[in-house]
Design an enzyme around this catalytic site. Sequence first.
Site, PDB file in Angstrom:
ATOM      1  N   ASP A   1     110.307 123.567  28.962  1.00 24.02           N
ATOM      2  CA  ASP A   1     110.059 122.400  29.821  1.00 24.02           C
ATOM      3  C   ASP A   1     109.245 121.451  29.228  1.00 24.02           C
ATOM      4  O   ASP A   1     108.112 121.593  28.903  1.00 24.02           O
ATOM      5  CB  ASP A   1     109.922 122.927  31.189  1.00 24.02           C
ATOM      6  CG  ASP A   1     110.213 121.872  32.251  1.00 24.02           C
ATOM      7  OD1 ASP A   1     108.896 121.222  32.616  1.00 24.02           O
ATOM      8  OD2 ASP A   1     111.162 121.091  32.330  1.00 24.02           O
TER       9      ASP A   1
ATOM     10  N   HIS B   1     120.452 119.941  35.262  1.00 25.21           N
ATOM     11  CA  HIS B   1     119.949 119.781  36.761  1.00 25.21           C
ATOM     12  C   HIS B   1     119.282 118.604  37.170  1.00 25.21           C
ATOM     13  O   HIS B   1     118.602 118.257  38.254  1.00 25.21           O
ATOM     14  CB  HIS B   1     119.338 120.994  36.978  1.00 25.21           C
ATOM     15  CG  HIS B   1     118.105 121.001  36.179  1.00 25.21           C
ATOM     16  ND1 HIS B   1     118.093 121.213  34.893  1.00 25.21           N
ATOM     17  CD2 HIS B   1     116.798 120.920  36.498  1.00 25.21           C
ATOM     18  CE1 HIS B   1     116.745 121.250  34.223  1.00 25.21           C
ATOM     19  NE2 HIS B   1     115.851 120.945  35.278  1.00 25.21           N
ATOM     20  N   ASP B   2     118.985 117.599  36.152  1.00 24.72           N
ATOM     21  CA  ASP B   2     118.088 116.409  36.249  1.00 24.72           C
ATOM     22  C   ASP B   2     119.121 115.246  36.204  1.00 24.72           C
ATOM     23  O   ASP B   2     118.724 114.087  36.445  1.00 24.72           O
ATOM     24  CB  ASP B   2     117.300 116.128  35.298  1.00 24.72           C
ATOM     25  CG  ASP B   2     116.068 117.251  35.432  1.00 24.72           C
ATOM     26  OD1 ASP B   2     115.441 117.721  34.442  1.00 24.72           O
ATOM     27  OD2 ASP B   2     115.741 117.819  36.749  1.00 24.72           O
TER      28      ASP B   2
HETATM   29  O1  TEU Z   1     112.163 117.420  33.418  1.00 26.20           O
HETATM   30  C1  TEU Z   1     111.408 116.240  32.671  1.00 26.20           C
HETATM   31  C2  TEU Z   1     112.259 115.049  32.748  1.00 26.20           C
HETATM   32  O2  TEU Z   1     112.024 114.380  31.803  1.00 26.20           O
HETATM   33  C3  TEU Z   1     112.579 115.060  34.023  1.00 26.20           C
HETATM   34  O3  TEU Z   1     112.010 115.211  34.900  1.00 26.20           O
HETATM   35  C4  TEU Z   1     113.015 113.346  33.975  1.00 26.20           C
HETATM   36  O4  TEU Z   1     111.955 112.587  33.905  1.00 26.20           O
HETATM   37  C5  TEU Z   1     113.631 113.001  35.303  1.00 26.20           C
HETATM   38  O5  TEU Z   1     114.570 113.868  35.763  1.00 26.20           O
HETATM   39  C6  TEU Z   1     114.514 111.979  35.328  1.00 26.20           C
HETATM   40  O6  TEU Z   1     114.577 111.279  36.555  1.00 26.20           O
HETATM   41  C7  TEU Z   1     111.895 118.797  33.451  1.00 26.20           C
HETATM   42  C8  TEU Z   1     112.814 119.696  34.319  1.00 26.20           C
HETATM   43  O7  TEU Z   1     114.136 119.421  33.743  1.00 26.20           O
HETATM   44  C9  TEU Z   1     112.773 118.769  35.708  1.00 26.20           C
HETATM   45  O8  TEU Z   1     113.687 119.613  36.573  1.00 26.20           O
HETATM   46  C10 TEU Z   1     111.243 118.932  36.419  1.00 26.20           C
HETATM   47  O9  TEU Z   1     111.290 118.435  37.436  1.00 26.20           O
HETATM   48  C11 TEU Z   1     110.293 118.253  35.420  1.00 26.20           C
HETATM   49  O10 TEU Z   1     110.528 118.876  34.061  1.00 26.20           O
HETATM   50  C12 TEU Z   1     109.018 118.970  35.587  1.00 26.20           C
HETATM   51  O11 TEU Z   1     108.722 120.147  35.374  1.00 26.20           O
END
Ligand code: TEU
Length: 549
Positions: free
Chosen positions: A196, A322-323
């Site tokens: 991550d 999932h983002d």
């Molecule tokens: O995501 C990192 C990330 O870049 C995202 O959070 C992005 O900035 C955001 O979704 C855009 O809106 C990772 C994981 O995939 C995410 O689910 C976590 O929330 C994040 O890291 C923190 O661990």
Amino acid sequence: MSDFKARTIYQIYPKSFHDSNGDGIGDLKGITEKLDYLQSLGIEYLWITPFFTSPQKDNGYDVADYRNIDTLFGTMKDFEELVEEAKLRGIGIMLDMVFNHTSTEHEWFQKALAGDQYYKDFYIFKDGKPGTPPTNWVSKFGGSAWEYVSAFNQYYLHLFDKTQADLNWENKNVRKELVNVLKFWMDKGVKGFRFDVVNLISKPEKYADDHEGDGRRFYTDGPKVHDYLKELCHESGLNDDGMVTVGEMSSTTIDNCIRYSNPKEKELSMCFNFHHLKVDYKDQQKWILRNCDFMALKKLLNDWQLGLQEGNGWNALFWCNHDQPRIVSRFGDDKQYHKESAKMLASMIHFLRGTPYIYQGEEIGMTNAYFEHIEQYRDVESINYFKILKKEGKKEEDIYRILQERSRDNSRTPMQWDDSPYAGFSENEPWIEVTGNYKEINVKNSAVEPDSILDYYKKLVRLRKEYKVISDGSYIPILLDHESVFSYKRTYDSQTLIVINNFYGTETEVELEGNMEGYQCILSNYESRDPINRLILKPYESLTFLKNE
Ligand code: TEU
Ligand code: CA
């Protein structure tokens, strides 16, 4: 080094995949119960997002214990059974390691708060008076990236939520701990890892205000990031064991991703970059809606294909996770051309040079959730920005339209297995609402529907195993100037592939160069076509031709 080039990887968000004990929350046993379905897709790796002990402030990306399963998701025995049953079906399990930060509930952070200097050095504490944080850096979830601790008259850094404190990778003891965490899970038979935001782990020596941005230029692809990754991979032995590894690289560059994924660097197998998923952002601003800039998208996909090919790096190919919002709603047409556009978007990336990822539900064309009330949302980032946009004076109806397009919850609604209550995800009310169209869009319907989106994904997974030109071929851009078509060639020994995708819901004409004799149409999202030079493409039409001399 394992051969991952012909493989397709499936991503699971366990909280929303399948609930085996009726508490409305997906779990590990729920995944084990669906392994036959996953095997039928032909995928060979499952990337499962975090299920370690966590207060779930960020749905598991706030880890409080790296060696334990959160009881929400089950037990260690459930996990070992999942690994075993998956292995029996030729599927390897990849875990999601959140090593940039821990939950503030983690024992390490609790000991730090109690004043234990050994553990205070596990984090990034900086002097600062109340109201004057050490720098003006902004958290990715909005607000300051610093949280004040009055007991120390200091702040700690959190690039994400304040319950996610960044680890101090300068500290050898931290790095040792994380190597041991990897070894712990490798001993349990996992076959790979997703790391991550791993390109954010190397912070600068000096912490200064950013007068041009939100601070990310000071810690993205930082000064020691490659040394740290080399050390982590070497010390844990994951490269020797043929582990498949992928790094989530936020706001990164082609040069860095060549170094992260070129085998001779002995770092990772491949990288996720997100530039192609910001072509509908205004000035990199996620919370301002703008139409997709197709020519910018095409240029990015092309640059990253050619860039990593030249540098012998390797791309992780994806539209969904999932983002991100669901791609058929974002770049396709989930109403009039649901099937055609979902298939076209799949072909666009699955024939590229790299390893494709399918996010749960993408294979049946799941759409955005179209929630209408803030009460329906669960995601910390979305709820934060609802408040921030209100404070900025935006009208609620405008904020709701933005959330409908951008919220991460769009991809976190329960997996749609069938048309029974709660879409077969659970017998009881799920932790987040099921998307309204589950009676039409579900695995049960897709399994019996002729030419379904599900069938199409199965063909894509099979073709990548069957043809070296797809798994190992060179990438050659074609029709670069065409304003609505994304097309390219792949070549390998005597095999040549031509992939043509109409990105829009209107007909368009293409003129292909060269002799089309000897080509045959191996995949189309309408009926098959003869390989001729001049084609009028239907709305969202996708055609793939292969010549095998
Ligand atoms: O995501 C990192 C990330 O870049 C995202 O959070 C992005 O900035 C955001 O979704 C855009 O809106 C990772 C994981 O995939 C995410 O689910 C976590 O929330 C994040 O890291 C923190 O661990
Ligand atoms: Ca459950």
